[in-house]
Design an enzyme around this catalytic site. Structure first.
Site, PDB file in Angstrom:
ATOM      1  N   HIS A 288      -5.198   9.994  -1.178  1.00 38.57           N
ATOM      2  CA  HIS A 288      -5.509  11.180  -0.373  1.00 38.57           C
ATOM      3  C   HIS A 288      -5.319  12.389  -1.286  1.00 38.57           C
ATOM      4  O   HIS A 288      -4.200  12.766  -1.609  1.00 38.57           O
ATOM      5  CB  HIS A 288      -4.560  11.285   0.823  1.00 38.57           C
TER       6      HIS A 288
ATOM      7  N   ASN B 147       0.859  -1.193   0.000  1.00 40.02           N
ATOM      8  CA  ASN B 147       0.000   0.000   0.000  1.00 40.02           C
ATOM      9  C   ASN B 147       0.890   1.236   0.000  1.00 40.02           C
ATOM     10  O   ASN B 147       1.864   1.305   0.755  1.00 40.02           O
ATOM     11  CB  ASN B 147      -0.864  -0.049   1.272  1.00 40.02           C
TER      12      ASN B 147
ATOM     13  N   GLU C 248      -7.617   4.457   0.700  1.00 34.93           N
ATOM     14  CA  GLU C 248      -7.809   5.474   1.746  1.00 34.93           C
ATOM     15  C   GLU C 248      -8.323   6.794   1.162  1.00 34.93           C
ATOM     16  O   GLU C 248      -7.877   7.874   1.562  1.00 34.93           O
ATOM     17  CB  GLU C 248      -6.478   5.739   2.471  1.00 34.93           C
TER      18      GLU C 248
HETATM   19  C1  XIL Z   1      -3.867   7.882  10.007  1.00 33.46           C
HETATM   20  C2  XIL Z   1      -5.103   7.855  10.866  1.00 33.46           C
HETATM   21  O1  XIL Z   1      -6.206   8.228  10.094  1.00 33.46           O
HETATM   22  C3  XIL Z   1      -4.960   8.772  12.054  1.00 33.46           C
HETATM   23  O2  XIL Z   1      -6.041   8.625  12.954  1.00 33.46           O
HETATM   24  C4  XIL Z   1      -3.643   8.493  12.796  1.00 33.46           C
HETATM   25  O3  XIL Z   1      -3.456   9.442  13.797  1.00 33.46           O
HETATM   26  C5  XIL Z   1      -2.472   8.523  11.820  1.00 33.46           C
HETATM   27  O4  XIL Z   1      -2.717   7.622  10.761  1.00 33.46           O
HETATM   28  N1  XIL Z   1      -1.655   6.579   5.565  1.00 33.46           N
HETATM   29  C6  XIL Z   1      -2.030   5.423   6.209  1.00 33.46           C
HETATM   30  C7  XIL Z   1      -2.991   5.500   7.353  1.00 33.46           C
HETATM   31  O5  XIL Z   1      -1.675   4.327   5.767  1.00 33.46           O
HETATM   32  O6  XIL Z   1      -2.756   4.497   8.300  1.00 33.46           O
HETATM   33  C8  XIL Z   1      -2.964   6.850   8.022  1.00 33.46           C
HETATM   34  O7  XIL Z   1      -3.985   6.888   8.995  1.00 33.46           O
HETATM   35  C9  XIL Z   1      -3.125   7.942   6.989  1.00 33.46           C
HETATM   36  C10 XIL Z   1      -2.015   7.912   5.966  1.00 33.46           C
END
Ligand code: XIL
Length: 347
Positions: free
Chosen positions: A239, A203, A267
């Site tokens: 994101h 990922n 995500e």
């Molecule tokens: C983030 C969570 O959403 C938060 O609550 C935590 O504080 C930090 O991590 N990439 C990832 C996720 O793979 O696990 C992350 O999640 C966001 C970025």
């Protein structure tokens, strides 16, 4: 006691009982969202639609839980399956929070994406102080223990998360520094042995377009496949913000698919500068629509949003001035993005 006094006491007791019941249920019911649920729409397309979930909120917020049940076919624990959460001390596992999510998903007939086994962030401190041999051993043990525990419930794992730096080099995580690049192949081999039925993903963040990071990711994944390392898929986190997505999003995913790998969007969210207004929400809706279209164009297995309500999203919690990144507002009312996703799934 006079009649009036008794009535007053009765009313107070009744209110207390009703309030306790309300708290025990976890608050008010969710207002049903208009139209076909995302999970039904995705099912008709042969894909899974998911969200990150927070165990603590799931437990005490009925509307949050009902919305997840109604709208999504798969869930990803947002933090509860990370290394710091599962193995805070070496060899001492704390599964309760993750178990509660898995249990809830089972009741709601949802799949669970396991996130994540080997990642540089949210690690317990003790991992950082191990020698190379100890770290190799501890990583294998962690993977084996966690995957064995969730064998029946978690069908897909993010085995390695975010191994590449933005400049296209390997990220200098504790794993890279102590073990070298081979830690990636080792994690996948260990994972396949631990649960031969699970789909194993790498990922990555910021690798959605064709850029230095995704080029390196491509080289690594191609090397793993060529070397017979058991990897099944690549997850693109997605994101985004209102700058939009890279124009070569689909072309990029296609080259990974051509290696014989499954593709998932893992995500997705679209942050904007708060406060939101109609124009920003309309742009956001268009980007969400493109995410769904991109996922469909590569016949992705699943599309997971990193949260579904602006009241519970890491964007507003971690990025100053940014927020309103999800499909529903803080009151769980649909934003334009929700309808856009529905239409993009149906069209
Ligand atoms: C983030 C969570 O959403 C938060 O609550 C935590 O504080 C930090 O991590 N990439 C990832 C996720 O793979 O696990 C992350 O999640 C966001 C970025």
């Amino acid at each position: 006691m006079k009649l009036a006094g008794r009535v007053a006491v009765g009313v107070v007791v009744l209110c207390a009982v009703l309030f306790a019941g309300f708290l025990a249920r976890g608050g008010e019911d969710a207002k049903p969202l208009p139209g076909t649920s995302l999970r039904e729409a995705a099912k008709a397309r042969g894909m899974e639609i998911g969200t990150a979930v927070r165990g603590e909120v799931l437990k005490r917020d009925l509307a949050y839980r009902q919305t997840i049940e109604a709208q999504f076919s798969t869930v990803t624990p947002e933090n509860e399956m990370k290394w710091y959460a599962l193995e805070p001390e070496r060899g001492e596992y704390t599964f309760d929070a993750a178990d509660a999510i898995v249990e809830q998903a089972r009741e709601a007939k949802q799949k669970v994406r396991g996130h994540t086994l080997v990642w540089h962030a949210q690690l317990p401190d003790w991992v950082g102080s191990l020698s190379a041999d100890e770290l190799r051993q501890a990583t294998r043990e962690h993977i084996r223990t966690v995957m064995a525990k969730y064998k029946d419930d978690v069908g897909v794992w993010d085995v390695v998360n975010e191994p590449i730096a933005d400049d296209g080099g390997l990220r200098q995580s504790v794993f890279m520094r102590r073990l070298g690049e081979g830690y990636i192949a080792d994690a996948f081999r260990t994972a396949r042995t631990a649960d031969p039925d699970a789909k194993l993903y790498l990922n990555e963040i910021g690798a959605e377009g064709i850029n230095a990071k995704s080029n390196r990711l491509y080289e690594i994944v191609r090397g793993l496949k060529a070397g017979g390392v058991p990897i099944d898929g690549v997850g693109f986190q997605a994101h985004f913000n209102l700058d939009g997505m890279p124009a070569d999003f689909v072309a990029n995913m296609q080259r990974f698919k051509a290696l014989g790998l499954d593709i998932a969007i893992t995500e997705a969210d679209v942050g904007l500068k708060v406060p939101p207004d109609a124009a920003k929400l309309a742009s956001q809706a268009r980007i969400y629509e493109q995410i769904v279209a991109g996922c469909r164009a590569v016949d992705c297995r699943s599309l997971t949003f990193w949260g579904f309500t602006d009241g519970r999203s890491w964007i507003s919690e971690t990025q100053a001035g940014m927020g309103a990144a999800t499909l529903l507002d803080e009151a769980l009312k649909p934003k334009p993005a929700f309808g856009a996703v529905q239409r993009a799934l149906a069209g």
